[in-house]
Every structure is written in structure tokens, then in C-alpha cells.
Design an enzyme around this catalytic site. Sequence first.
Site, PDB file in Angstrom:
ATOM      1  N   LYS A   5     -17.591 -34.978   2.244  1.00 52.54           N
ATOM      2  CA  LYS A   5     -18.641 -34.594   3.232  1.00 52.54           C
ATOM      3  C   LYS A   5     -18.943 -35.771   4.128  1.00 52.54           C
ATOM      4  CE  LYS A   5     -20.928 -31.394   3.590  1.00 52.54           C
ATOM      5  NZ  LYS A   5     -21.058 -30.293   4.167  1.00 52.54           N
ATOM      6  N   PHE A  56     -24.740 -19.983  -0.718  1.00 53.21           N
ATOM      7  CA  PHE A  56     -26.011 -20.276  -1.067  1.00 53.21           C
ATOM      8  C   PHE A  56     -27.027 -20.388   0.088  1.00 53.21           C
ATOM      9  CE2 PHE A  56     -29.177 -23.626  -2.766  1.00 53.21           C
ATOM     10  CZ  PHE A  56     -30.353 -22.993  -2.991  1.00 53.21           C
ATOM     11  N   TYR A  76     -16.758 -35.122  -3.669  1.00 48.64           N
ATOM     12  CA  TYR A  76     -17.463 -34.430  -2.861  1.00 48.64           C
ATOM     13  C   TYR A  76     -18.161 -35.178  -1.762  1.00 48.64           C
ATOM     14  CZ  TYR A  76     -21.487 -31.756  -1.218  1.00 48.64           C
ATOM     15  OH  TYR A  76     -22.252 -31.150  -0.449  1.00 48.64           O
ATOM     16  N   ALA A 135     -17.593 -38.135  -0.720  1.00 44.26           N
ATOM     17  CA  ALA A 135     -16.601 -38.890   0.114  1.00 44.26           C
ATOM     18  C   ALA A 135     -16.258 -37.666   1.204  1.00 44.26           C
ATOM     19  CB  ALA A 135     -15.527 -39.457  -0.588  1.00 44.26           C
ATOM     20  N   GLU A 137     -16.594 -26.884   0.046  1.00 44.07           N
ATOM     21  CA  GLU A 137     -16.697 -27.124  -1.353  1.00 44.07           C
ATOM     22  C   GLU A 137     -17.923 -27.847  -1.591  1.00 44.07           C
ATOM     23  OE1 GLU A 137     -15.000 -25.590  -3.828  1.00 44.07           O
ATOM     24  OE2 GLU A 137     -13.440 -24.343  -2.404  1.00 44.07           O
ATOM     25  N   THR A 141     -25.029 -33.570   3.899  1.00 45.06           N
ATOM     26  CA  THR A 141     -25.705 -33.886   2.582  1.00 45.06           C
ATOM     27  C   THR A 141     -26.176 -35.218   2.529  1.00 45.06           C
ATOM     28  OG1 THR A 141     -25.476 -34.092   0.215  1.00 45.06           O
ATOM     29  CG2 THR A 141     -23.568 -34.153   1.462  1.00 45.06           C
ATOM     30  N   ASP A 142     -27.335 -35.493   1.903  1.00 48.00           N
ATOM     31  CA  ASP A 142     -27.764 -36.838   1.448  1.00 48.00           C
ATOM     32  C   ASP A 142     -26.990 -37.660   0.762  1.00 48.00           C
ATOM     33  OD1 ASP A 142     -28.423 -35.745  -1.093  1.00 48.00           O
ATOM     34  OD2 ASP A 142     -30.567 -36.360  -0.999  1.00 48.00           O
ATOM     35  N   GLU A 143     -26.082 -36.953  -0.030  1.00 50.78           N
ATOM     36  CA  GLU A 143     -24.985 -37.684  -0.876  1.00 50.78           C
ATOM     37  C   GLU A 143     -24.077 -38.479  -0.078  1.00 50.78           C
ATOM     38  OE1 GLU A 143     -23.253 -35.683  -4.045  1.00 50.78           O
ATOM     39  OE2 GLU A 143     -25.105 -34.510  -4.397  1.00 50.78           O
ATOM     40  N   ASP A 148     -22.774 -37.999 -19.802  1.00 52.62           N
ATOM     41  CA  ASP A 148     -23.013 -38.058 -18.483  1.00 52.62           C
ATOM     42  C   ASP A 148     -21.830 -37.578 -17.506  1.00 52.62           C
ATOM     43  OD1 ASP A 148     -24.678 -38.520 -16.404  1.00 52.62           O
ATOM     44  OD2 ASP A 148     -25.253 -40.541 -16.669  1.00 52.62           O
TER      45      ASP A 148
HETATM   46  P1  NAD Z   1     -21.906 -23.108  -1.634  1.00 52.39           P
HETATM   47  O1  NAD Z   1     -20.786 -23.513  -2.711  1.00 52.39           O
HETATM   48  O2  NAD Z   1     -22.901 -22.271  -2.253  1.00 52.39           O
HETATM   49  O3  NAD Z   1     -21.125 -21.990  -0.417  1.00 52.39           O
HETATM   50  C1  NAD Z   1     -20.028 -22.575   0.167  1.00 52.39           C
HETATM   51  C2  NAD Z   1     -19.581 -21.214   1.199  1.00 52.39           C
HETATM   52  O4  NAD Z   1     -18.479 -21.630   1.928  1.00 52.39           O
HETATM   53  C3  NAD Z   1     -19.103 -20.167   0.218  1.00 52.39           C
HETATM   54  O5  NAD Z   1     -19.361 -18.929   0.576  1.00 52.39           O
HETATM   55  C4  NAD Z   1     -17.652 -20.200   0.219  1.00 52.39           C
HETATM   56  O6  NAD Z   1     -16.732 -18.964   0.087  1.00 52.39           O
HETATM   57  C5  NAD Z   1     -17.430 -20.637   1.576  1.00 52.39           C
HETATM   58  N1  NAD Z   1     -16.375 -21.454   1.993  1.00 52.39           N
HETATM   59  C6  NAD Z   1     -15.627 -22.557   1.128  1.00 52.39           C
HETATM   60  N2  NAD Z   1     -14.385 -23.007   1.535  1.00 52.39           N
HETATM   61  C7  NAD Z   1     -14.286 -22.217   2.931  1.00 52.39           C
HETATM   62  C8  NAD Z   1     -13.225 -22.266   3.794  1.00 52.39           C
HETATM   63  N3  NAD Z   1     -12.372 -23.152   3.834  1.00 52.39           N
HETATM   64  N4  NAD Z   1     -13.452 -21.516   4.757  1.00 52.39           N
HETATM   65  C9  NAD Z   1     -14.648 -20.679   4.875  1.00 52.39           C
HETATM   66  N5  NAD Z   1     -15.480 -20.452   4.004  1.00 52.39           N
HETATM   67  C10 NAD Z   1     -15.406 -21.195   2.874  1.00 52.39           C
HETATM   68  O7  NAD Z   1     -22.554 -24.185  -0.747  1.00 52.39           O
HETATM   69  P2  NAD Z   1     -24.171 -24.425  -0.537  1.00 52.39           P
HETATM   70  O8  NAD Z   1     -24.669 -25.154  -1.437  1.00 52.39           O
HETATM   71  O9  NAD Z   1     -24.720 -23.201   0.205  1.00 52.39           O
HETATM   72  O10 NAD Z   1     -23.800 -25.524   0.559  1.00 52.39           O
HETATM   73  C11 NAD Z   1     -23.664 -25.319   2.133  1.00 52.39           C
HETATM   74  C12 NAD Z   1     -23.499 -26.374   2.907  1.00 52.39           C
HETATM   75  O11 NAD Z   1     -24.744 -27.194   2.893  1.00 52.39           O
HETATM   76  C13 NAD Z   1     -22.436 -27.411   2.270  1.00 52.39           C
HETATM   77  O12 NAD Z   1     -21.937 -27.867   3.368  1.00 52.39           O
HETATM   78  C14 NAD Z   1     -22.994 -28.386   1.641  1.00 52.39           C
HETATM   79  O13 NAD Z   1     -22.376 -29.645   1.532  1.00 52.39           O
HETATM   80  C15 NAD Z   1     -24.182 -28.378   2.328  1.00 52.39           C
HETATM   81  N6  NAD Z   1     -25.456 -28.882   1.468  1.00 52.39           N
HETATM   82  C16 NAD Z   1     -25.454 -28.273   0.328  1.00 52.39           C
HETATM   83  C17 NAD Z   1     -27.064 -28.907  -0.405  1.00 52.39           C
HETATM   84  C18 NAD Z   1     -27.282 -28.087  -1.611  1.00 52.39           C
HETATM   85  O14 NAD Z   1     -28.319 -28.574  -2.419  1.00 52.39           O
HETATM   86  N7  NAD Z   1     -26.507 -26.874  -2.022  1.00 52.39           N
HETATM   87  C19 NAD Z   1     -27.691 -29.668   0.123  1.00 52.39           C
HETATM   88  C20 NAD Z   1     -27.312 -30.338   1.306  1.00 52.39           C
HETATM   89  C21 NAD Z   1     -26.031 -29.895   1.953  1.00 52.39           C
HETATM   90  O1  DAU Z   2     -28.178 -33.985  -2.745  1.00 53.22           O
HETATM   91  C1  DAU Z   2     -27.685 -32.688  -1.973  1.00 53.22           C
HETATM   92  C2  DAU Z   2     -26.565 -32.144  -3.061  1.00 53.22           C
HETATM   93  O2  DAU Z   2     -27.181 -31.624  -4.143  1.00 53.22           O
HETATM   94  C3  DAU Z   2     -25.565 -31.134  -2.446  1.00 53.22           C
HETATM   95  O3  DAU Z   2     -24.896 -32.047  -1.207  1.00 53.22           O
HETATM   96  C4  DAU Z   2     -24.661 -30.448  -3.209  1.00 53.22           C
HETATM   97  O4  DAU Z   2     -23.834 -29.619  -2.591  1.00 53.22           O
HETATM   98  C5  DAU Z   2     -25.465 -30.067  -4.264  1.00 53.22           C
HETATM   99  O5  DAU Z   2     -24.464 -29.553  -5.462  1.00 53.22           O
HETATM  100  C6  DAU Z   2     -26.449 -30.959  -5.087  1.00 53.22           C
HETATM  101  O6  DAU Z   2     -25.600 -31.933  -5.888  1.00 53.22           O
HETATM  102  P1  DAU Z   2     -26.187 -32.311  -7.143  1.00 53.22           P
HETATM  103  O7  DAU Z   2     -25.036 -33.021  -7.913  1.00 53.22           O
HETATM  104  O8  DAU Z   2     -27.291 -33.232  -7.164  1.00 53.22           O
HETATM  105  O9  DAU Z   2     -26.641 -31.186  -7.922  1.00 53.22           O
HETATM  106  P2  DAU Z   2     -26.542 -30.233  -9.157  1.00 53.22           P
HETATM  107  O10 DAU Z   2     -27.443 -29.156  -9.348  1.00 53.22           O
HETATM  108  O11 DAU Z   2     -25.170 -30.344  -9.547  1.00 53.22           O
HETATM  109  O12 DAU Z   2     -27.112 -31.574 -10.227  1.00 53.22           O
HETATM  110  C7  DAU Z   2     -28.549 -31.844  -9.921  1.00 53.22           C
HETATM  111  C8  DAU Z   2     -28.746 -33.044 -11.013  1.00 53.22           C
HETATM  112  O13 DAU Z   2     -28.783 -32.422 -12.461  1.00 53.22           O
HETATM  113  C9  DAU Z   2     -27.658 -34.139 -11.026  1.00 53.22           C
HETATM  114  O14 DAU Z   2     -28.422 -35.432 -11.227  1.00 53.22           O
HETATM  115  C10 DAU Z   2     -26.810 -33.802 -12.273  1.00 53.22           C
HETATM  116  C11 DAU Z   2     -27.806 -33.139 -13.201  1.00 53.22           C
HETATM  117  N1  DAU Z   2     -27.301 -31.887 -14.274  1.00 53.22           N
HETATM  118  C12 DAU Z   2     -26.387 -30.948 -13.563  1.00 53.22           C
HETATM  119  C13 DAU Z   2     -25.888 -29.825 -14.161  1.00 53.22           C
HETATM  120  C14 DAU Z   2     -25.234 -28.797 -13.620  1.00 53.22           C
HETATM  121  C15 DAU Z   2     -27.480 -32.022 -15.546  1.00 53.22           C
HETATM  122  O15 DAU Z   2     -28.303 -32.989 -15.983  1.00 53.22           O
HETATM  123  N2  DAU Z   2     -26.793 -30.894 -16.092  1.00 53.22           N
HETATM  124  C16 DAU Z   2     -25.927 -30.153 -15.669  1.00 53.22           C
HETATM  125  O16 DAU Z   2     -25.552 -29.036 -16.507  1.00 53.22           O
END
Ligand code: NAD
Ligand code: DAU
Length: 355
Positions: free
Chosen positions: A165, A13, A161, A163, A85, A135-137, A292
Site C-alpha cells: 500500500k 467491504f 500488505y 509495504a 488485496e 491505510t494508516d498501516e 501472535d
Molecule cells: P476488501 O478486501 O474487502 O475488498 C477489496 C475488493 O477489491 C474486493 O471486492 C476484490 O474483489 C477487489 N479486487 C482485488 N483485487 C482486484 C483487482 N486486481 N482488480 C479489481 N478489483 C480487485 O477490502 P476493503 O477492506 O474494502 O478495503 C478497500 C480499500 O480500503 C483497500 O485499498 C484497503 O487497503 C483500504 N483500507 C481498508 C481498511 C479496512 O479497515 N478494511 C482501512 C483503511 C484502508
Molecule cells: O489499519 C487499517 C487496516 O486495518 C487496513 O488497512 C487493513 O486492510 C485491515 O485489514 C485492517 O488491518 P488489521 O490487521 O489491523 O485488521 P484485522 O482485523 O486483521 O486485525 C485487527 C487486530 O486484531 C490486529 O491487531 C490483529 C488482531 N487479530 C486479528 C484476527 C483476524 C486477532 O487478535 N485475532 C484474529 O483472529
Amino acid sequence: MRMTILVTGGAGFIGGNFVLDWLAAHEETVVNLDKLTYAGNLQTLAGLRDNPRHLFVQGDIGDRALLAALLQQHRPRAVINFAAESHVDRSIHGPGDFIQTNIVGTFNLLESVRAYWQELPDAEQAAFRLLHVSTDEVYGTLGAADAPFSEQHRYEPNSPYSASKAASDHLVRAWHHTYGLPVLTTNCSNNYGPYHFPEKLIPLVILNALAGKTLPIYGDGQQVRDWLYVKDHCAAIRRVLAAGQLGETYNVGGWNEKTNLEVVHAICSLLDELRPRADGQPYAAQISYVQDRPGHDRRYAIDARKLERELGWKPAETFASGIRKTVQWYLDNDEWINGVSSGQYRDWLTTQYGA
Ligand code: NAD
Ligand code: DAU
């Protein structure tokens, strides 16, 4: 100055959005290393098929031989690590892949990059950067009255997750402190926008709403996330790469704290306006409260003032403008959506939400 960057996880993404934006704005070549797990999607990069500056390689960040070969062959001036992941719920069902990629994979990436960087000529060594996207997590959860997470906040990860990161952030920090590897780390809040895999809240709700399915709200729906439009995150990463101080971490956030219920209602209202239900009922009627998430963090909020003060970055989108663009994007991109709704994805929905 070398004219290549290596991006890991660039079929996901955020990485996918980053690669698309980078190639649109820069002359440099992107080597894109991605394992193509269930979350990797080459359809996101379909527009780059004929672009000679995009070199896609399917592979694992833990594969040191592959990394050594790629680094020697392409000699990038920077590596940006998105590969991970990333889904909290999946980490609860099965943490193994999170330990392997996020911790062991990051370790192998660091060692490969260190070996390459140490052999670079002085000027290239001085200019080289490894930017680790996190991530902020890692900071854990906030109470309703707590100040947002600053870069000084203690690491208190609560899920497998977060932990994993947190462990990767510590490794990156140690490789700078011990070996002098020129690293930068960004810790970002929740992203949303185009090409978001529909296991995460916002795309799941949009697609379930359109399919006439229930909109699952975990617990009471009062958990708070700080939403950032993905293009703003990509801009922040470009800014930190260009001007960040070595060894520093930068929090990235949108100043957009919303409860999950507020987010879901915002999506429903936009769909009521842009694609009303045939029966005239509001999409919010599809909301359903479900069990939950175990260990569910109550609130995340980012203090992004360091990035604004030191590097001049600010988000361009408000939540209202970003969520409208996002809903419209999902309405306009059936082909991408059909591509991700595979059997594997349907299996995940059954595992998580039942039949
Ligand atoms: P995503 O799950 O959409 O994409 C992860 C990508 O990494 C995928 O294309 C997957 O094929 C690839 N990948 C997984 N394991 C791999 C490996 N061993 N070697 C090479 N490629 C591999 O994740 P995202 O939401 O795009 O997040 C990207 C980064 O940003 C992550 O490190 C995540 O922790 C961080 N992040 C995400 C968010 C969010 O809200 N999505 C917020 C803050 C930080
Ligand atoms: O804060 C950054 C993180 O945000 C990233 O590091 C992660 O990679 C990313 O997946 C995201 O984590 P969250 O757990 O916050 O995102 P998610 O979209 O899974 O969930 C957002 C909120 O919505 C969370 O409080 C859980 C809730 N939720 C999620 C799903 C999938 C629901 O209530 N129902 C749902 O079906």
C-alpha cells in the site's frame, strides 16, 4: 459536468458500502470495476440489481485495455480506487497477489487514467479527480506514548500488505508531481460495519461466537487499533472527493483507540444481551489466546484534525454506537453470512488457525 464515477473494488467491504451510500444519495451513475477475488461479493450489491445507475463490470485494475475501453465509453468525472488485496495475515502467507494488485495494478490504473485524463477537454480535465483509498498501516507502528499519525508521519510499513500500500501511495504521489494527474489520497484507520468479510477481527469474532467456536486473540491482545465505522469512512471519502486539495493526503480516523481484548469483550457483552448463549454462560468464555501475528504492529492511532479543520468532516458514530449496529447487522443478515462462508473461506480458517 460528467454524471458518472468509476469505482474500483466496489464489491468489497468498504467499496460496497461506498457504492450503496453513493447511489442512495446522488443522481450519478456508478461504474463498478471489481475482479471478484475471494473478498469480492456481489451479494453485497444485491439491492442494486434493478438499479440502472449501477453498472457492474468484472475485471482487473491491471487490465489496461479494459480500463481504456471503460473510460472511453463512460467518461467518468472521477475514479475512486478501493481495489486491493487488504488482509495482513494473507499477505504474510502469500505476498505475491499484494505486489501484483496493490503495486502493479495501481501503476496500470494510473497509466490508464492518465491517458484518458490527458485527452479530456480543458474544463473536464480541470474537474477530474482520482481518489486513492489507502491505510494508516503505511506509517508503521506507534509506542504507547507516541502522538497519533499525522499526514507528516514518516512511511515505515512493516507487513507485505502495508509495504504494498505504501508503494501504491508513492506511485499516486509521483503521478501527480510528475504528470500533474489530479489525485487525492486518504489514509484511514481500521474500519468495521456491515458487509465486512469474516477473515478480519470483528466479523470473525461475531460469527465464531455465534457458532460456539473459540475467539482467537493473537499474542497478549493488547495491540491497539483506532476503529472507524465504515459509513463514516465513506462520508470522509465523499468529502475529500468534493473539496480536497489536489495532491494532498488526508488521514481518516475515529478517535476510537481500543485494545483487541477490549473490542472482543465489547462484542461478547453485546451478544450476551442480544442473543444470550443457551447455556447461560458469557460469550467471553470462548476467548482463546493463539500464536501472535509475525511482525504484529503494536498500535495504530490517527490524527484526523486536518480533515476536520480543512474539510469539516467528523465521524458520526462512537465505537459504542457503531459496534452495536454492527453486531445487530450480523444477527439480522444470515443470507449474506451463509454466502461468504464458502469452502474457500473454510480453507483459509484451517490455514490460519489450524483444524
Ligand atoms: P476488501 O478486501 O474487502 O475488498 C477489496 C475488493 O477489491 C474486493 O471486492 C476484490 O474483489 C477487489 N479486487 C482485488 N483485487 C482486484 C483487482 N486486481 N482488480 C479489481 N478489483 C480487485 O477490502 P476493503 O477492506 O474494502 O478495503 C478497500 C480499500 O480500503 C483497500 O485499498 C484497503 O487497503 C483500504 N483500507 C481498508 C481498511 C479496512 O479497515 N478494511 C482501512 C483503511 C484502508
Ligand atoms: O489499519 C487499517 C487496516 O486495518 C487496513 O488497512 C487493513 O486492510 C485491515 O485489514 C485492517 O488491518 P488489521 O490487521 O489491523 O485488521 P484485522 O482485523 O486483521 O486485525 C485487527 C487486530 O486484531 C490486529 O491487531 C490483529 C488482531 N487479530 C486479528 C484476527 C483476524 C486477532 O487478535 N485475532 C484474529 O483472529
